[in-house]
Design an enzyme around this catalytic site. Structure first.
Site, PDB file in Angstrom:
ATOM      1  N   PHE A  82       0.863  -1.184   0.000  1.00 54.43           N
ATOM      2  CA  PHE A  82       0.000   0.000   0.000  1.00 54.43           C
ATOM      3  C   PHE A  82       0.902   1.237   0.000  1.00 54.43           C
ATOM      4  CE2 PHE A  82      -2.986   3.014   1.973  1.00 54.43           C
ATOM      5  CZ  PHE A  82      -4.153   2.699   1.297  1.00 54.43           C
ATOM      6  N   ASP A 126       2.099  -6.154   7.526  1.00 58.69           N
ATOM      7  CA  ASP A 126       0.880  -5.359   7.574  1.00 58.69           C
ATOM      8  C   ASP A 126      -0.298  -6.288   7.311  1.00 58.69           C
ATOM      9  OD1 ASP A 126      -1.287  -3.652   7.121  1.00 58.69           O
ATOM     10  OD2 ASP A 126       0.040  -2.032   6.465  1.00 58.69           O
ATOM     11  N   TYR A 179     -10.929  -1.021  10.700  1.00 53.32           N
ATOM     12  CA  TYR A 179     -12.145  -0.528  10.027  1.00 53.32           C
ATOM     13  C   TYR A 179     -12.452  -1.293   8.749  1.00 53.32           C
ATOM     14  CZ  TYR A 179      -8.492   2.148   7.603  1.00 53.32           C
ATOM     15  OH  TYR A 179      -7.354   2.504   6.927  1.00 53.32           O
ATOM     16  N   LYS A 180     -11.556  -2.228   8.348  1.00 51.39           N
ATOM     17  CA  LYS A 180     -11.828  -3.000   7.135  1.00 51.39           C
ATOM     18  C   LYS A 180     -12.619  -4.255   7.530  1.00 51.39           C
ATOM     19  CE  LYS A 180      -8.043  -0.836   4.690  1.00 51.39           C
ATOM     20  NZ  LYS A 180      -6.592  -0.781   4.493  1.00 51.39           N
ATOM     21  N   ARG A 188     -12.708  -3.946  -7.440  1.00 47.92           N
ATOM     22  CA  ARG A 188     -12.515  -4.851  -6.300  1.00 47.92           C
ATOM     23  C   ARG A 188     -13.853  -5.221  -5.666  1.00 47.92           C
ATOM     24  NH1 ARG A 188      -8.446  -2.355  -1.995  1.00 47.92           N
ATOM     25  NH2 ARG A 188     -10.219  -0.950  -1.702  1.00 47.92           N
TER      26      ARG A 188
HETATM   27  C1  LIG Z   1      -5.993   0.567   4.416  1.00 46.31           C
HETATM   28  C2  LIG Z   1      -4.491   0.527   4.492  1.00 46.31           C
HETATM   29  C3  LIG Z   1      -3.765   1.585   5.049  1.00 46.31           C
HETATM   30  C4  LIG Z   1      -4.444   2.850   5.518  1.00 46.31           C
HETATM   31  O1  LIG Z   1      -3.736   3.479   6.532  1.00 46.31           O
HETATM   32  P1  LIG Z   1      -4.446   4.534   7.497  1.00 46.31           P
HETATM   33  O2  LIG Z   1      -3.331   5.213   8.164  1.00 46.31           O
HETATM   34  O3  LIG Z   1      -5.342   3.757   8.419  1.00 46.31           O
HETATM   35  O4  LIG Z   1      -5.263   5.446   6.642  1.00 46.31           O
HETATM   36  C5  LIG Z   1      -2.391   1.444   5.157  1.00 46.31           C
HETATM   37  N1  LIG Z   1      -1.756   0.320   4.722  1.00 46.31           N
HETATM   38  C6  LIG Z   1      -2.442  -0.707   4.161  1.00 46.31           C
HETATM   39  C7  LIG Z   1      -1.712  -1.928   3.706  1.00 46.31           C
HETATM   40  C8  LIG Z   1      -3.817  -0.626   4.018  1.00 46.31           C
HETATM   41  O5  LIG Z   1      -4.489  -1.622   3.431  1.00 46.31           O
END
Ligand SMILES: *Cc1c(COP(=O)(O)O)cnc(C)c1O
Length: 397
Positions: free
Chosen positions: A113, A184, A209-210, A356
């Site tokens: 990400f 992660d 939150y996911k 997705r």
């Molecule tokens: C959703 C996601 C994020 C988002 O980070 P926030 O700081 O919570 O906005 C970061 N890394 C990954 C791999 C994600 O899937």
């Protein structure tokens, strides 16, 4: 056996909506509004500042952390909540680098990400010691694991395609060359079985939150392996990570174990929503969830491929290499997704050409997916997406 018909009733999803975006933002747990209202009126309202002790606000990052920990193979007292995932990535990587002071390379992959890579870059620049962030294709990670690598930092399940790294094998290989690992779990926690203890991962982070359904802005989590927990030096040395926050000492002394990864005041209202969301998981067996996720995903893929030959599968076909989402390439994917959303089928789009669909057995079943596939086939075959209003991009896609 997990009762998925029962878990489905524990969410409040609008009538007529098929929600296939729980990989990005989980839906509202039906018990959350009352729980949040109770926090607001009975805790904040009645208890005022005494709520920190009487309602347990101060210890919630750890007690909720334990409940998240159960879903990812962590022991009690090894996970703490707080901040956002980007912040937790920064903390975990900084602590992991401390364990490998003689090495200068962080290895990650191009499927990670962007925020994880941005945070890593920012941290390495701040450290000012000449660290390098090396980003290689996901399939080439193993061959780039050499004795140069200080930390292997990966997102276990790819946010775009759902490609699932072999965390056990890569962690073993990283350790064999003397590297530490930061995993992660943003698309793993609540989506696939995770065994942090069994894989001997060093550090892990993720969001709630996911797939965990804690609501927009819910706090992230961080796991520190027990062997590092009392040694890792926090890069973000906030007062709540101090050994005695209310001693208000002039100098920082890290707290014991994972509590040192706390930074500042926790988001108490948000934690009330998460409390309600995590209660749903108490009746869920992750093995059952995984089997159901695979069956549903395989069925959805087969159906789409049969009715929409113009779409190309972006996710691994082999379910053993796929998390809990299904993605398809489509040049007009943005407009197609808007047309779908207009018809009550909610997924999302990732630039440049990816649609997705999150597969979340807690509230999605065969009937939903069959219906979603029929709507998608209609939108594709009859070019229902080809309208100007579906091509106007919003800020969040
Ligand atoms: C959703 C996601 C994020 C988002 O980070 P926030 O700081 O919570 O906005 C970061 N890394 C990954 C791999 C994600 O899937």
């Amino acid at each position: 056996m997990t009762d998925f018909a029962a878990t489905r009733t524990m969410f409040q999803i609008p009538e007529g909506v098929i929600y296939l975006d729980g990989n990005s933002l989980g839906p509202l747990p039906a018990a959350a509004p009352a729980r949040v209202a109770e926090m607001l009126t009975r805790e904040w309202g009645d208890m005022l500042i005494t709520g920190w002790n009487r309602a347990g606000w101060m210890t919630q990052p750890l007690s909720l952390g334990d409940r998240v920990g159960r879903l990812i193979g962590a022991g009690l007292g090894q996970v703490v909540l707080g901040d956002t995932l980007s912040i937790k990535v920064y903390q975990a990587l900084a602590a992991a680098l401390e364990t490998r002071p003689d090495r200068r390379v962080v290895l990650s992959d191009s499927g990670n990400f962007p925020s994880d890579l941005y945070m890593a870059k920012g941290l390495l620049k701040t450290l000012g010691k000449g660290h390098e962030l090396r980003v290689v294709p996901p399939e080439a990670v193993a061959e780039h694991l050499t004795e140069e690598i200080a930390v292997l930092m990966l997102t276990e399940v790819d946010y775009r395609t759902g490609r699932w790294h072999d965390m056990a094998a890569l962690t073993r290989q990283a350790h064999a060359v003397g590297a530490a690992t930061v995993w992660d779990l943003a698309h793993s926690a609540g989506a696939v079985p995770v065994d942090l203890a069994g894989t001997a991962a060093d550090f892990a982070v993720g969001c709630t939150y996911k797939y965990l359904n804690g609501g927009p802005g819910a706090p992230a989590f961080i796991y520190v392996a027990p062997r590092h927990a009392d040694r890792a030096l926090p890069a973000l040395s906030g007062w709540l990570g101090h050994d005695a926050p209310f001693a208000f000492e002039p100098a920082y002394r890290p707290g014991s174990g994972v509590t040192r990864m706390r930074v500042g005041t926790p988001p108490v209202i948000q934690m009330a929503a998460l409390d309600a969301a995590l209660a749903i998981w108490e009746g869920v067996d992750i093995g059952d969830l995984r089997r159901r996720s695979v069956a549903l995903s395989d069925m959805f893929i087969a159906q789409i491929e049969q009715t929409c030959p113009m779409l190309r599968l972006a996710s691994p076909r082999d379910s053993a290499r796929r998390g809990s989402q299904v993605s398809f390439y489509c040049d007009d994917g943005y407009a197609v997704m808007q047309a779908l959303i207009d018809r009550g089928v909610i997924g999302d789009f990732r630039s440049p050409d990816l649609m997705r669909f999150g597969v979340t057995p807690l509230y999605i079943d065969e009937t939903d997916l069959r219906h979603a596939a029929v709507v998608l086939a209609d939108v594709m075959t009859n070019r229902l997406w080809d309208r100007p209003e579906y091509k106007v991009r919003s800020a969040v896609t």
